[in-house]
Design an enzyme around this catalytic site. Sequence first.
Site, short mmCIF file in Angstrom:
data_model
loop_
_atom_site.label_atom_id
_atom_site.label_comp_id
_atom_site.label_asym_id
_atom_site.label_seq_id
_atom_site.Cartn_x
_atom_site.Cartn_y
_atom_site.Cartn_z
N GLU A 67 33.27 50.72 38.89
CA GLU A 67 34.23 51.06 37.84
C GLU A 67 35.14 49.91 37.44
O GLU A 67 35.55 49.79 36.29
CB GLU A 67 35.09 52.26 38.29
CG GLU A 67 34.30 53.55 38.35
CD GLU A 67 35.14 54.71 38.85
OE1 GLU A 67 36.33 54.77 38.50
OE2 GLU A 67 34.60 55.56 39.58
N ASP A 86 33.20 55.59 42.00
CA ASP A 86 33.96 56.15 43.12
C ASP A 86 33.39 57.48 43.62
O ASP A 86 32.75 58.22 42.88
CB ASP A 86 35.42 56.39 42.70
CG ASP A 86 36.12 55.08 42.38
OD1 ASP A 86 35.58 54.01 42.77
OD2 ASP A 86 37.18 55.12 41.74
N ASP A 114 34.38 60.48 44.02
CA ASP A 114 35.17 61.67 43.72
C ASP A 114 34.63 62.30 42.43
O ASP A 114 33.65 61.82 41.87
CB ASP A 114 36.66 61.36 43.63
CG ASP A 114 36.99 60.33 42.55
OD1 ASP A 114 36.10 60.03 41.71
OD2 ASP A 114 38.11 59.81 42.54
N GLU A 141 35.66 62.41 39.31
CA GLU A 141 35.58 61.56 38.13
C GLU A 141 34.50 60.49 38.29
O GLU A 141 33.77 60.18 37.36
CB GLU A 141 36.94 60.91 37.85
CG GLU A 141 38.06 61.88 37.51
CD GLU A 141 37.83 62.66 36.21
OE1 GLU A 141 37.24 62.11 35.27
OE2 GLU A 141 38.25 63.83 36.16
N TYR A 154 42.84 48.44 46.18
CA TYR A 154 43.03 49.19 44.95
C TYR A 154 44.34 49.98 44.93
O TYR A 154 44.72 50.59 45.92
CB TYR A 154 41.84 50.14 44.77
CG TYR A 154 41.73 50.61 43.38
CD1 TYR A 154 41.60 49.69 42.34
CD2 TYR A 154 41.78 51.96 43.07
CE1 TYR A 154 41.52 50.12 41.04
CE2 TYR A 154 41.69 52.40 41.78
CZ TYR A 154 41.56 51.47 40.76
OH TYR A 154 41.50 51.89 39.48
N ARG A 206 45.34 52.49 42.80
CA ARG A 206 45.39 53.90 42.39
C ARG A 206 44.64 54.73 43.42
O ARG A 206 43.43 54.90 43.34
CB ARG A 206 44.80 54.06 40.99
CG ARG A 206 45.68 53.47 39.91
CD ARG A 206 45.14 53.73 38.52
NE ARG A 206 44.14 52.76 38.15
CZ ARG A 206 44.38 51.68 37.40
NH1 ARG A 206 45.59 51.43 36.94
NH2 ARG A 206 43.42 50.86 37.09
N HIS A 249 39.40 56.00 47.84
CA HIS A 249 39.73 54.62 48.18
C HIS A 249 40.49 54.57 49.50
O HIS A 249 40.84 55.59 50.05
CB HIS A 249 40.61 53.99 47.09
CG HIS A 249 40.02 54.08 45.73
ND1 HIS A 249 39.16 53.15 45.24
CD2 HIS A 249 40.16 55.01 44.76
CE1 HIS A 249 38.79 53.50 44.02
NE2 HIS A 249 39.39 54.63 43.70
#
Length: 784
Positions: free
Chosen positions: A9, A82, A84, A86, A286, A288, A331
């Site tokens: 991403e 990632d 998850d 999303e 990361y 976020r 993350h």
Amino acid sequence: MVENLVIVESPAKASTIEKFLGKNYLVKSSFGHIRDLEKKNLGIDVKNDYTPQYIVPEDKKKLVAELKKLAKDAQTVWLASDEDREGEAISWHLFEVLGLKPEKTKRIVFNEITKEAILRAIENPRTIDNNLVNAQQARRVLDRLVGFEISPILWRKVKPALSAGRVQSVAVRLIVEREREIHAFKTSSAFKVTANFQLTDPKKATLYAELDNKINNRDNTLEFLKKCQNAEFRVADVVTKPSKKSPAPPFTTSTLQQEASRKLGFSVSQTMTLAQKLYEAGRITYMRTDSVNLSETAINMAKEVITKDYGEKYSNPRQYKTKSKGAQEAHEAIRPSYLDQIDIPGSTAEKRLYDLIRKRTIASQMSDAALEKTTATIDISTTSEKFMASGEVLKFEGFLKVYIESTDDENEENSERLLPPLNKGQVLALDFIKATERFTHHAPRYTEASLVKKLEELGIGRPSTYAPTISTIQQRGYVVKEDREGDERQYLGITLKNKQISEQTLKEITGAEKAKLFPSDIGTIVNDFLINHFNDILDFNFTANVEKEFDEIATGHLGWTKMIDKFYSPFHKKVEITTETSERSIGEKILGTDPASGKPIMVKIGRFGPMAQIGEATDEEKPRFAGLLKGQSIETITLEQALDLFKLPRLVGSFEDKEVTAGVGRFGPYLKHDAKFYSLRPKEDDALSINIDRAIEVITIKRIEQQNKVLKTFAEDSELQILNGRWGAYIVYKKENYKIPKGQTAETLTFQDCQEIIKNGPAKAKAKPKAKAPVKSAAKGKKK
DNA sequence: CAGTGAGCGAGCTTCCGCTTGACTT
């Protein structure tokens, strides 16, 4: 031609991973989602089983074309977004849009960026999890339906360009309700009583003690002090207990925002911009994330650094468990990439944020601090009340050597101190007793960071949206971040010294606020409208409830369109009913009648914001209007305050044979004299009470400032000047402003230099791109 | 830029979550 194409991403992540994987792998980034619902319309075919209409946005087309080409040539495409909801959807969209073939596509996941984790992932590929993708589609569709069906109602019933949504509307609600709670709060006072005793051993040591409870009024306090006049004070008991403190877990996005706000005074968006820079420079992981997890590598590195710098005793490797609702943990926690790096290059702000992250990470891997708490009870011979003295001794610093977490509690008194040695039965010599009137305080107003904390607790919003949500509610004008001055308050102090009781009236400032979030009138009105008509969506548990259903979709126990339909059918009906039947909502409120005309006086939202109005438009005469002042609100303004507004503009007097008038305009209070405006500073003067002498003073001071503004003039052309502005020196010529190039100063510039600069064009492009520009620029303008 | 102010009109505004720049001021 490349054997393996890996898509992640983030571009920074791509370059890190590429180093781990070697020559046969090309690692590219999708820059987040590559497609989304159509922007212009609802983008959902409601009649057709809620089929989403996805499009690749204009600014992603080039990227998609490039990825498509690379994917076509590659033997294997590794989708490594990632782990998850999303992330899974991003992989699925890539699969669809790039036209990938199942047999040459592999889905891999890792939640830390270390070589081992990535190689492990490559060995264990899987396929796209369609249930998880569907959970994301449900989330996306639900948010679009809520946002795009409710917002237009607000345009019609309240004001154009407003917005509502599952996250932002709850954020506004929290602030509106807190403000109401504060206005309804009734403060009460009680007397806090403290005593100072003079010890003889060790010589001159003072023992500070506090009465075990507060006394509720002045009379009782006086009565208590009278009892103390001839009392004997004796140590009844001394208890020592060990205690410990443990370090806080490493940072997540939300806790980083909170601590950076408390310790460094950064806004949440400032923190995120700085963290982004540190991340791109490879300094931190990361930024976020909702996870407090640290990789094995990081934990080992911490152990090494701590042992080396502080000794083995200080090391205590630990893994933390997340407590926050709805965490997806794709993350690691936010930590330095290399814990042994103490100093990093970059701006001061970047260094400070890095230092904060580093210390927090290190501390999280250190030993508990060991304390010894001692409490002494002191009996008073004339009454059953007791004084308590407490002290703390730090036996072992542990993590406190590196880092102490701050709290949001502004009123916390941290007065843990050392106790002098005391013996049971010892009689103490009283120096003085002081009783101070203390007031209860209302719940604190939210800061940006404490609002994020609250949202996270409610499970509303995600690490990537906290900062944007905070700025959206400010951009829409629902909420303002402001400082407020406090008011002076009197309080009573009563002292007993040398058997004499004396009283003093003292003063303090209370209620001052710094960078706090206040609801605007429009925010309050929109909130009330939404609570009235869409109570279920404004419910603090709405998100948590739909999240449960998304989880069921993700595990394959519920169809996503079925879930959406169950929500949408009643919701849409409500939308239709509200559109048809609800009243226009502009916060109209009648305050009373105007004594002069006998007409009603009311407040409401007008085209230019909150205003007061005398009389109705249906009368023969036109109504009179007056805008509300800064700090006033429809909800709290009194009839008297509203009447004052109509006294402006008023004639103050005359100066140099011209009238001086005072008023309040869009930019605050001002004086007008000889067609010139002079701003008044709200703290010093106000338009209603300023007299002519002070007005002349203000005008004169401003004139002197104006003169100092001119740094340089030129004999060759009087229209060319160098002025001193808010952002430093600049050139003015025929009402156009020009920037002075770097490396030159006002003093060194000659007439020829200036002409050259003017020839190269004005400092800013005069022509604005489109009519849209002012709306967008408002967002940027707030950054000072 | 500085006391404006409802009711013609044309068409626009808006959500949440992933991700970076490109802009000034």
